[in-house]
Design a protein around this motif. Structure first.
Motif, PDB file in Angstrom:
ATOM      1  N   ILE A 236       0.854  -1.197   0.000  1.00 40.25           N
ATOM      2  CA  ILE A 236       0.000   0.000   0.000  1.00 40.25           C
ATOM      3  C   ILE A 236       0.882   1.236   0.000  1.00 40.25           C
ATOM      4  CG2 ILE A 236      -1.830   1.269   1.188  1.00 40.25           C
ATOM      5  CD1 ILE A 236      -2.615  -1.330   2.576  1.00 40.25           C
ATOM      6  N   LEU A 237       0.641   2.137  -0.951  1.00 39.68           N
ATOM      7  CA  LEU A 237       1.390   3.387  -1.047  1.00 39.68           C
ATOM      8  C   LEU A 237       0.486   4.537  -0.598  1.00 39.68           C
ATOM      9  CD1 LEU A 237       2.617   1.382  -3.298  1.00 39.68           C
ATOM     10  CD2 LEU A 237       3.581   3.435  -4.299  1.00 39.68           C
ATOM     11  N   PHE A 238       0.901   5.245   0.434  1.00 38.00           N
ATOM     12  CA  PHE A 238       0.155   6.406   0.919  1.00 38.00           C
ATOM     13  C   PHE A 238       0.773   7.681   0.324  1.00 38.00           C
ATOM     14  CE2 PHE A 238      -0.577   3.086   3.998  1.00 38.00           C
ATOM     15  CZ  PHE A 238      -1.905   3.236   4.352  1.00 38.00           C
ATOM     16  N   HIS A 239      -0.075   8.590  -0.147  1.00 36.23           N
ATOM     17  CA  HIS A 239       0.412   9.813  -0.794  1.00 36.23           C
ATOM     18  C   HIS A 239      -0.561  10.959  -0.515  1.00 36.23           C
ATOM     19  CE1 HIS A 239      -2.746   9.698  -3.900  1.00 36.23           C
ATOM     20  NE2 HIS A 239      -2.592   8.374  -3.849  1.00 36.23           N
ATOM     21  N   ASN A 240      -0.164  12.156  -0.922  1.00 35.84           N
ATOM     22  CA  ASN A 240      -1.072  13.310  -0.783  1.00 35.84           C
ATOM     23  C   ASN A 240      -1.230  14.060  -2.100  1.00 35.84           C
ATOM     24  OD1 ASN A 240       1.389  14.540  -1.019  1.00 35.84           O
ATOM     25  ND2 ASN A 240       1.395  15.485   1.001  1.00 35.84           N
ATOM     26  N   TYR A 241      -1.092  13.322  -3.230  1.00 37.47           N
ATOM     27  CA  TYR A 241      -1.292  13.945  -4.542  1.00 37.47           C
ATOM     28  C   TYR A 241      -2.781  14.211  -4.768  1.00 37.47           C
ATOM     29  CZ  TYR A 241       3.482  12.341  -5.357  1.00 37.47           C
ATOM     30  OH  TYR A 241       4.826  12.124  -5.260  1.00 37.47           O
ATOM     31  N   ARG A 242      -3.065  15.297  -5.439  1.00 38.21           N
ATOM     32  CA  ARG A 242      -4.463  15.679  -5.672  1.00 38.21           C
ATOM     33  C   ARG A 242      -4.900  15.447  -7.115  1.00 38.21           C
ATOM     34  NH1 ARG A 242      -3.453  21.626  -3.664  1.00 38.21           N
ATOM     35  NH2 ARG A 242      -1.583  21.087  -4.835  1.00 38.21           N
ATOM     36  N   ASN A 243      -3.951  15.478  -8.054  1.00 38.86           N
ATOM     37  CA  ASN A 243      -4.266  15.327  -9.467  1.00 38.86           C
ATOM     38  C   ASN A 243      -4.468  13.852  -9.816  1.00 38.86           C
ATOM     39  OD1 ASN A 243      -3.636  14.975 -12.419  1.00 38.86           O
ATOM     40  ND2 ASN A 243      -3.529  17.207 -12.296  1.00 38.86           N
ATOM     41  N   LYS A 244      -5.617  13.514 -10.417  1.00 41.48           N
ATOM     42  CA  LYS A 244      -5.927  12.122 -10.737  1.00 41.48           C
ATOM     43  C   LYS A 244      -4.959  11.533 -11.756  1.00 41.48           C
ATOM     44  CE  LYS A 244     -10.880  12.249  -9.667  1.00 41.48           C
ATOM     45  NZ  LYS A 244     -12.243  12.052 -10.213  1.00 41.48           N
ATOM     46  N   ASP A 245      -4.524  12.358 -12.728  1.00 42.45           N
ATOM     47  CA  ASP A 245      -3.586  11.870 -13.739  1.00 42.45           C
ATOM     48  C   ASP A 245      -2.247  11.492 -13.103  1.00 42.45           C
ATOM     49  OD1 ASP A 245      -5.437  12.238 -15.726  1.00 42.45           O
ATOM     50  OD2 ASP A 245      -4.709  14.226 -16.299  1.00 42.45           O
ATOM     51  N   VAL A 246      -1.830  12.275 -12.113  1.00 40.20           N
ATOM     52  CA  VAL A 246      -0.578  11.987 -11.405  1.00 40.20           C
ATOM     53  C   VAL A 246      -0.691  10.662 -10.666  1.00 40.20           C
ATOM     54  CG1 VAL A 246       0.952  12.729  -9.542  1.00 40.20           C
ATOM     55  CG2 VAL A 246       0.100  14.400 -11.186  1.00 40.20           C
ATOM     56  N   ILE A 247      -1.828  10.455 -10.018  1.00 38.09           N
ATOM     57  CA  ILE A 247      -2.049   9.219  -9.265  1.00 38.09           C
ATOM     58  C   ILE A 247      -2.047   8.014 -10.205  1.00 38.09           C
ATOM     59  CG2 ILE A 247      -3.671   7.959  -7.789  1.00 38.09           C
ATOM     60  CD1 ILE A 247      -4.620  10.729  -6.763  1.00 38.09           C
ATOM     61  N   GLU A 248      -2.683   8.179 -11.384  1.00 36.55           N
ATOM     62  CA  GLU A 248      -2.711   7.092 -12.351  1.00 36.55           C
ATOM     63  C   GLU A 248      -1.315   6.772 -12.867  1.00 36.55           C
ATOM     64  OE1 GLU A 248      -5.195   4.970 -13.443  1.00 36.55           O
ATOM     65  OE2 GLU A 248      -6.101   5.823 -11.641  1.00 36.55           O
ATOM     66  N   LYS A 249      -0.518   7.808 -13.094  1.00 34.95           N
ATOM     67  CA  LYS A 249       0.856   7.584 -13.559  1.00 34.95           C
ATOM     68  C   LYS A 249       1.690   6.874 -12.495  1.00 34.95           C
ATOM     69  CE  LYS A 249       1.834  10.867 -17.232  1.00 34.95           C
ATOM     70  NZ  LYS A 249       2.776  11.899 -17.737  1.00 34.95           N
ATOM     71  N   LEU A 250       1.485   7.274 -11.244  1.00 35.46           N
ATOM     72  CA  LEU A 250       2.200   6.622 -10.147  1.00 35.46           C
ATOM     73  C   LEU A 250       1.787   5.161 -10.051  1.00 35.46           C
ATOM     74  CD1 LEU A 250       4.090   6.771  -7.705  1.00 35.46           C
ATOM     75  CD2 LEU A 250       2.151   7.565  -6.336  1.00 35.46           C
ATOM     76  N   LYS A 251       0.494   4.898 -10.200  1.00 33.80           N
ATOM     77  CA  LYS A 251      -0.016   3.527 -10.145  1.00 33.80           C
ATOM     78  C   LYS A 251       0.572   2.684 -11.279  1.00 33.80           C
ATOM     79  CE  LYS A 251      -4.351   2.696 -11.247  1.00 33.80           C
ATOM     80  NZ  LYS A 251      -5.831   2.666 -11.141  1.00 33.80           N
ATOM     81  N   LYS A 252       0.597   3.253 -12.487  1.00 34.01           N
ATOM     82  CA  LYS A 252       1.143   2.527 -13.635  1.00 34.01           C
ATOM     83  C   LYS A 252       2.636   2.309 -13.476  1.00 34.01           C
ATOM     84  CE  LYS A 252       1.212   2.454 -18.673  1.00 34.01           C
ATOM     85  NZ  LYS A 252       0.829   3.155 -19.928  1.00 34.01           N
ATOM     86  N   SER A 253       3.322   3.293 -12.892  1.00 33.49           N
ATOM     87  CA  SER A 253       4.764   3.193 -12.692  1.00 33.49           C
ATOM     88  C   SER A 253       5.113   2.025 -11.777  1.00 33.49           C
ATOM     89  CB  SER A 253       5.293   4.506 -12.093  1.00 33.49           C
ATOM     90  OG  SER A 253       6.647   4.382 -11.734  1.00 33.49           O
ATOM     91  N   ILE A 254       4.417   1.903 -10.670  1.00 33.25           N
ATOM     92  CA  ILE A 254       4.729   0.858  -9.698  1.00 33.25           C
ATOM     93  C   ILE A 254       4.342  -0.531 -10.217  1.00 33.25           C
ATOM     94  CG2 ILE A 254       2.554   1.126  -8.422  1.00 33.25           C
ATOM     95  CD1 ILE A 254       5.953   0.386  -6.838  1.00 33.25           C
ATOM     96  N   THR A 255       3.205  -0.627 -10.949  1.00 31.39           N
ATOM     97  CA  THR A 255       2.810  -1.929 -11.505  1.00 31.39           C
ATOM     98  C   THR A 255       3.770  -2.364 -12.621  1.00 31.39           C
ATOM     99  OG1 THR A 255       1.240  -0.784 -12.967  1.00 31.39           O
ATOM    100  CG2 THR A 255       0.360  -1.739 -10.932  1.00 31.39           C
ATOM    101  N   THR A 256       4.244  -1.409 -13.426  1.00 29.57           N
ATOM    102  CA  THR A 256       5.208  -1.721 -14.487  1.00 29.57           C
ATOM    103  C   THR A 256       6.538  -2.166 -13.892  1.00 29.57           C
ATOM    104  OG1 THR A 256       4.179  -0.046 -15.901  1.00 29.57           O
ATOM    105  CG2 THR A 256       6.339  -0.839 -16.561  1.00 29.57           C
ATOM    106  N   LEU A 257       6.927  -1.511 -12.805  1.00 33.77           N
ATOM    107  CA  LEU A 257       8.161  -1.889 -12.116  1.00 33.77           C
ATOM    108  C   LEU A 257       8.078  -3.319 -11.594  1.00 33.77           C
ATOM    109  CD1 LEU A 257      10.925  -1.007 -10.925  1.00 33.77           C
ATOM    110  CD2 LEU A 257       9.684  -0.215  -8.911  1.00 33.77           C
ATOM    111  N   LEU A 258       6.963  -3.657 -10.984  1.00 38.19           N
ATOM    112  CA  LEU A 258       6.773  -5.005 -10.449  1.00 38.19           C
ATOM    113  C   LEU A 258       6.654  -6.036 -11.570  1.00 38.19           C
ATOM    114  CD1 LEU A 258       4.355  -4.037  -7.572  1.00 38.19           C
ATOM    115  CD2 LEU A 258       6.546  -5.198  -7.257  1.00 38.19           C
ATOM    116  N   GLU A 259       6.040  -5.616 -12.684  1.00 36.14           N
ATOM    117  CA  GLU A 259       5.949  -6.515 -13.835  1.00 36.14           C
ATOM    118  C   GLU A 259       7.338  -6.839 -14.373  1.00 36.14           C
ATOM    119  OE1 GLU A 259       5.170  -6.533 -18.527  1.00 36.14           O
ATOM    120  OE2 GLU A 259       4.687  -4.725 -17.406  1.00 36.14           O
ATOM    121  N   ALA A 260       8.200  -5.800 -14.449  1.00 29.19           N
ATOM    122  CA  ALA A 260       9.575  -6.004 -14.915  1.00 29.19           C
ATOM    123  C   ALA A 260      10.337  -6.939 -13.974  1.00 29.19           C
ATOM    124  CB  ALA A 260      10.293  -4.661 -15.028  1.00 29.19           C
TER     125      ALA A 260
END
Length: 480
Positions: free
Chosen positions: A277-301
């Motif tokens: 679980i990653l806790f954050h205080n970002y407000r922009n939905k696009d930023v959150i989606e990019k962060l989510k994709k970044s971590i899932t891509t990292l784990l996929e690699a």
């Protein structure tokens, strides 16, 4: 001026001088001069007790986590004493008595002159025994035989007592154990002293912003500016000292927590078995989606598939080994060799049949497509002895794949850009939701193949897509 004097020594004194006489090839005069020189230094050290007690305690606290410089270590404990654990123990207890530290040290080992296992046990005031244990452990690691140095295996500390276990190992592990157990601040202090102005500015910035600054690798920042989804694999591989694919999942999750929290990309990371679980205080939905994709891509690699869901202030990642197993089954069925598979049977049929049985199709498609793309290119690489991928041989490989899919495509090479156009695709039937998913998987297959061939250096620009209602698909590949 040399003054000659006659002195009398009993056998006990001569025995104690033995290591020094041996060191100076039988020269008694040289041996006595070294002993006198060391006695002077010890006398100076003893005078340190004149320092105010509170100041002395502060000095011990401030050196916690720091190793003693080797030159000072040699002055504190004679390197020749390594030849006998008993004499080393007697010497240190005598020295601590002279310094009035009120501590007691015991050295237990399996061999006095060449031990393979040593147990240090020191009793006394907490600050003093910790310093003594750190210094003695460093001494043993430094002066034990080069071909089989002693490594610190464990450190156990309780009220008024500290125990350190050492055993034979190799030089690298021995030195690393010293840093792990006693020298954690060595590198930090060294870095700060080497660039004080830089670190002063960094620390000041974090303090003034209440730790709301983000510190990331330059490549990560470059990907952000280029509009890509950064992974942060460089930092993790550097810490792990091995490729991403070779990092065990448990270690990988621990490294993600360390890197994401230290860089302040997230506020906090919690690990629950294989979930994260990653806790954050970002407000922009696009930023959150990019962060989510970044971590899932990292784990996929790293070789693991995760289902990611986000809320207002956290991203929950759930490990999906069941999807990974199904993907492995499908990928294992993909063959492109003439000698193994009838080329009239489309290689993706196993994939298309298996796709219906995979849970959470939207989650799986991206990972499945990329794995398939890599697998296809790996097979082609082996069969055609490809050593370096270029746009020309990449085009040839994709042309063969398209011919087996009965897909009409065109290629146009212009310098370092390759225009790829699909005029007709028999796999996708317009208007079907399932076929739209299949189309997505095929696009990801193409991306997986491109990533395998060119890594992160290639860029992909999508111009048109059949599934979006266009008459044809068109993409451009660019390499540096």
């Amino acid at each position: 001026m040399i003054v000659t004097r006659h002195i009398s020594l009993d056998n006990d004194c001569i025995e104690k001088m033995g290591p020094y006489v041996e060191k100076h090839n039988g020269n008694f005069s040289a041996a006595i001069r070294e002993i006198i020189d060391r006695a002077g230094k010890y006398s100076t050290l003893k005078n340190l007790q004149i320092i105010d007690n509170s100041l002395f305690k502060w000095m011990l606290n401030e050196t916690d986590g720091m190793l003693v410089p080797e030159k000072i270590l040699d002055d504190l404990i004679d390197p020749m004493l390594i030849n006998s654990m008993q004499k080393l123990e007697e010497h240190l207890n005598r020295r601590f008595g002279e310094l009035e530290w009120d501590i007691n040290l015991a050295l237990k080992c399996d061999n006095d002159t060449y031990p393979s296992e040593v147990l240090i046990e020191i009793k006394g005031a907490a600050q003093k025994i910790k310093f003594a244990a750190r210094t003695l452990a460093q001494y043993l690691v430094k002066n034990s035989p080069e071909h089989a140095p002693l490594e610190i295996k464990s450190v156990f500390s309780s009220d008024g007592c500290i125990k350190v276990e050492l055993s034979r190992s190799n030089k690298k592990d021995a030195q690393n154990s010293l840093i792990t157990f006693f020298g954690g601040m060595n590198e930090v202090i060294k870095a700060i002293k080497s660039r004080p102005a830089f670190w002063r500015a960094v620390i000041s910035g974090h303090l003034l912003s209440n730790y709301n600054m983000v510190t990331v690798h330059r490549n990560y920042f470059e990907d952000l500016l280029a509009g890509k989804v950064p992974m942060g694999e460089i930092t993790i591989e550097t810490l792990a000292k091995k490729p991403l694919q070779e990092i065990p999942l448990k270690e990988m999750l621990s490294l993600i927590k360390e890197v994401y929290e230290a860089s302040r990309v997230t506020d906090r990371v919690e690990i629950d078995r294989e979930n994260i679980i990653l806790f954050h205080n970002y407000r922009n939905k696009d930023v959150i989606e990019k962060l989510k994709k970044s971590i899932t891509t990292l784990l996929e690699a790293n070789g693991h598939l995760y289902d990611a869901k986000s809320t207002a202030n956290m991203i929950v990642l759930t490990h999906r080994p069941d999807v990974g197993i199904k993907i492995n089954e499908i990928v294992s069925n993909l063959k492109i060799s003439n000698s193994r598979v009838d080329q009239d049977l489309i290689m993706f049929m196993a994939f298309l049949k298996g796709l219906k049985n995979i849970p959470d199709i939207p989650l799986s498609l991206t990972f499945l497509g990329r794995r398939m793309g890599r697998s296809l290119l790996q097979e082609y690489e082996k069969e055609n002895n490809v050593r370096n991928w270029e746009l020309t041989n990449f085009q040839k490989a994709l042309e063969i794949i398209d011919s087996k899919l009965h897909r009409d495509s065109e290629w146009k090479l212009e310098g370092k850009s390759l225009l790829y156009t699909v005029r007709k695709c028999n796999i996708v039937a317009e208007g079907s939701t399932f076929d739209t998913c299949v189309c997505h998987a095929i696009r990801e297959t193409f991306k997986g193949a491109m990533s395998y061939a060119f890594g992160n250096s290639a860029e992909l620009e999508i111009k048109k897509l059949l599934s979006h209602g266009d008459n044809f698909c068109e993409v451009v590949i660019r390499v540096p």
